[in-house]
Design an enzyme around this catalytic site. Structure first.
Site, PDB file in Angstrom:
ATOM      1  N   ARG A  16     -52.195  14.731  -8.420  1.00  0.00           N
ATOM      2  CA  ARG A  16     -52.593  14.468  -9.814  1.00  0.00           C
ATOM      3  C   ARG A  16     -53.136  13.053 -10.014  1.00  0.00           C
ATOM      4  O   ARG A  16     -53.718  12.748 -11.043  1.00  0.00           O
ATOM      5  CB  ARG A  16     -51.434  14.765 -10.781  1.00  0.00           C
ATOM      6  CG  ARG A  16     -50.295  13.819 -10.710  1.00  0.00           C
ATOM      7  CD  ARG A  16     -49.097  14.339 -11.507  1.00  0.00           C
ATOM      8  NE  ARG A  16     -49.285  14.322 -12.956  1.00  0.00           N
ATOM      9  CZ  ARG A  16     -49.254  13.224 -13.697  1.00  0.00           C
ATOM     10  NH1 ARG A  16     -49.031  12.037 -13.136  1.00  0.00           N
ATOM     11  NH2 ARG A  16     -49.434  13.279 -14.996  1.00  0.00           N
ATOM     12  N   PRO A  34     -33.494  13.728   3.398  1.00  0.00           N
ATOM     13  CA  PRO A  34     -32.694  12.899   2.482  1.00  0.00           C
ATOM     14  C   PRO A  34     -32.400  11.527   3.076  1.00  0.00           C
ATOM     15  O   PRO A  34     -31.987  10.616   2.359  1.00  0.00           O
ATOM     16  CB  PRO A  34     -31.410  13.717   2.286  1.00  0.00           C
ATOM     17  CG  PRO A  34     -31.383  14.715   3.384  1.00  0.00           C
ATOM     18  CD  PRO A  34     -32.789  14.955   3.805  1.00  0.00           C
ATOM     19  N   ASP A  69     -48.997   6.965 -17.587  1.00  0.00           N
ATOM     20  CA  ASP A  69     -47.761   7.740 -17.467  1.00  0.00           C
ATOM     21  C   ASP A  69     -46.578   6.812 -17.189  1.00  0.00           C
ATOM     22  O   ASP A  69     -46.758   5.641 -16.809  1.00  0.00           O
ATOM     23  CB  ASP A  69     -47.866   8.718 -16.290  1.00  0.00           C
ATOM     24  CG  ASP A  69     -48.506  10.032 -16.712  1.00  0.00           C
ATOM     25  OD1 ASP A  69     -48.383  10.395 -17.888  1.00  0.00           O
ATOM     26  OD2 ASP A  69     -49.122  10.680 -15.845  1.00  0.00           O
ATOM     27  N   GLU A  89     -30.000  21.773   9.980  1.00  0.00           N
ATOM     28  CA  GLU A  89     -29.460  20.406   9.878  1.00  0.00           C
ATOM     29  C   GLU A  89     -30.568  19.364   9.989  1.00  0.00           C
ATOM     30  O   GLU A  89     -30.308  18.160   9.936  1.00  0.00           O
ATOM     31  CB  GLU A  89     -28.404  20.164  10.965  1.00  0.00           C
ATOM     32  CG  GLU A  89     -27.096  20.907  10.755  1.00  0.00           C
ATOM     33  CD  GLU A  89     -26.471  20.626   9.392  1.00  0.00           C
ATOM     34  OE1 GLU A  89     -26.493  19.466   8.954  1.00  0.00           O
ATOM     35  OE2 GLU A  89     -25.993  21.578   8.759  1.00  0.00           O
TER      36      GLU A  89
HETATM   37  N1  SAM Z   1     -28.294  17.423   7.770  1.00  0.00           N
HETATM   38  C1  SAM Z   1     -29.231  16.731   6.921  1.00  0.00           C
HETATM   39  C2  SAM Z   1     -28.576  15.496   6.346  1.00  0.00           C
HETATM   40  O1  SAM Z   1     -27.391  15.525   6.088  1.00  0.00           O
HETATM   41  O2  SAM Z   1     -29.278  14.492   6.142  1.00  0.00           O
HETATM   42  C3  SAM Z   1     -29.670  17.619   5.771  1.00  0.00           C
HETATM   43  C4  SAM Z   1     -30.533  18.741   6.224  1.00  0.00           C
HETATM   44  S1  SAM Z   1     -31.142  19.708   4.888  1.00  0.00           S
HETATM   45  C5  SAM Z   1     -29.914  20.945   4.756  1.00  0.00           C
HETATM   46  C6  SAM Z   1     -32.480  20.578   5.590  1.00  0.00           C
HETATM   47  C7  SAM Z   1     -33.840  19.963   5.350  1.00  0.00           C
HETATM   48  O3  SAM Z   1     -34.079  19.906   3.956  1.00  0.00           O
HETATM   49  C8  SAM Z   1     -34.047  18.547   5.837  1.00  0.00           C
HETATM   50  O4  SAM Z   1     -34.390  18.497   7.208  1.00  0.00           O
HETATM   51  C9  SAM Z   1     -35.192  18.084   4.969  1.00  0.00           C
HETATM   52  O5  SAM Z   1     -36.449  18.473   5.500  1.00  0.00           O
HETATM   53  C10 SAM Z   1     -34.962  18.823   3.671  1.00  0.00           C
HETATM   54  N2  SAM Z   1     -34.348  17.998   2.609  1.00  0.00           N
HETATM   55  C11 SAM Z   1     -33.107  18.141   2.111  1.00  0.00           C
HETATM   56  N3  SAM Z   1     -32.854  17.256   1.160  1.00  0.00           N
HETATM   57  C12 SAM Z   1     -33.968  16.515   1.006  1.00  0.00           C
HETATM   58  C13 SAM Z   1     -34.322  15.434   0.165  1.00  0.00           C
HETATM   59  N4  SAM Z   1     -33.466  14.913  -0.717  1.00  0.00           N
HETATM   60  N5  SAM Z   1     -35.572  14.921   0.278  1.00  0.00           N
HETATM   61  C14 SAM Z   1     -36.445  15.419   1.166  1.00  0.00           C
HETATM   62  N6  SAM Z   1     -36.161  16.448   2.002  1.00  0.00           N
HETATM   63  C15 SAM Z   1     -34.934  16.996   1.926  1.00  0.00           C
END
Ligand code: SAM
Length: 214
Positions: free
Chosen positions: A152, A87, A167, A114
């Site tokens: 795609r 994220p 699209d 995390e």
């Molecule tokens: N502690 C992190 C933070 O607050 O930024 C969040 C970790 S999340 C619980 C676990 C994993 O989910 C991340 O390492 C990532 O690979 C994935 N993930 C979660 N949200 C995501 C998003 N919006 N886009 C891409 N990957 C995501």
């Protein structure tokens, strides 16, 4: 194009990769997809891939050794960039999907807990992508989103018509959202299809569609 995905949940991909357009693209050798279980690279006798964070705090962190070994192995097979799903990454967009679809390969790393030890981010990750401003439990859904939207765009994956060229967010639509669609019947529960779409007048239809982009 070759996709390699590193995950601790390889089975999460099985169903999706065996359905519809993505399955056909794999069967027709338009894309190759390989799923790698990070846990199988762990030197820990219990195949552990996480540990407590230095400095304390809630949650666990993915340890560097299995990630390092998994990614360096994949890099011998796939020349593409290593992209970490997080994220905290740059927001994934259609234009990013278009750029990635021109590459010969792509390596997607799915985090859990995390996230991953930061030294892996500093050494083996080429870029970081987020699929939106919300937090998932892991990167698997994000990797599937990216795989699907990139695949795609690869020639012939959608068939000969290349319908993706018109699209939402495409260059041809000036990155706007697509016009409304209708199909038969011409009237459904009292609601009629706009007259112009039944007219056969191609210029008028094109104008109507242009005026209905969002
Ligand atoms: N502690 C992190 C933070 O607050 O930024 C969040 C970790 S999340 C619980 C676990 C994993 O989910 C991340 O390492 C990532 O690979 C994935 N993930 C979660 N949200 C995501 C998003 N919006 N886009 C891409 N990957 C995501």
């Amino acid at each position: 194009m070759r996709f390699d995905i590193a995950t601790i949940l390889p089975d999460a991909f099985t169903s999706y990769l065996n359905e519809s357009i993505i399955k056909r693209a794999i069967d027709n050798k338009l894309i190759e997809v390989y799923i790698h279980d990070i846990r199988s690279f762990s030197e820990n006798k219990h195949h552990k891939v996480d540990d407590i964070p230095f400095g304390g705090g809630a949650g666990m962190v993915m340890t560097p050794q299995p990630l390092y070994d998994c990614l360096t192995h994949i890099k011998t097979l796939n020349p593409g960039p290593v992209v970490y799903m997080t994220p905290q990454g740059r927001k994934f967009t259609q234009s990013k999907a278009e750029k990635l679809s021109l590459k010969s390969g792509l390596i997607l790393l799915c985090g859990r807990y995390e996230g991953i030890d930061n030294r892996i981010r500093e050494t083996l990750i080429d870029s970081e992508l987020s699929i939106g401003d919300y937090v998932l439990t892991g990167g698997e859904l994000a990797a599937m989103v990216i795989l699907d939207s990139v695949a795609r765009l690869i020639p012939n994956v959608l068939g000969k018509e290349e319908s993706h060229l018109e699209d939402s967010f495409s260059k041809k639509l000036d990155r706007k959202k697509e016009y409304p669609h209708y199909t038969r019947p011409a009237e459904f529960k009292g609601k009629k299809v706009p007259e112009v779409l039944l007219s056969g007048n191609h210029k008028a239809i094109a104008d109507w569609r242009k005026n209905h982009l969002k």
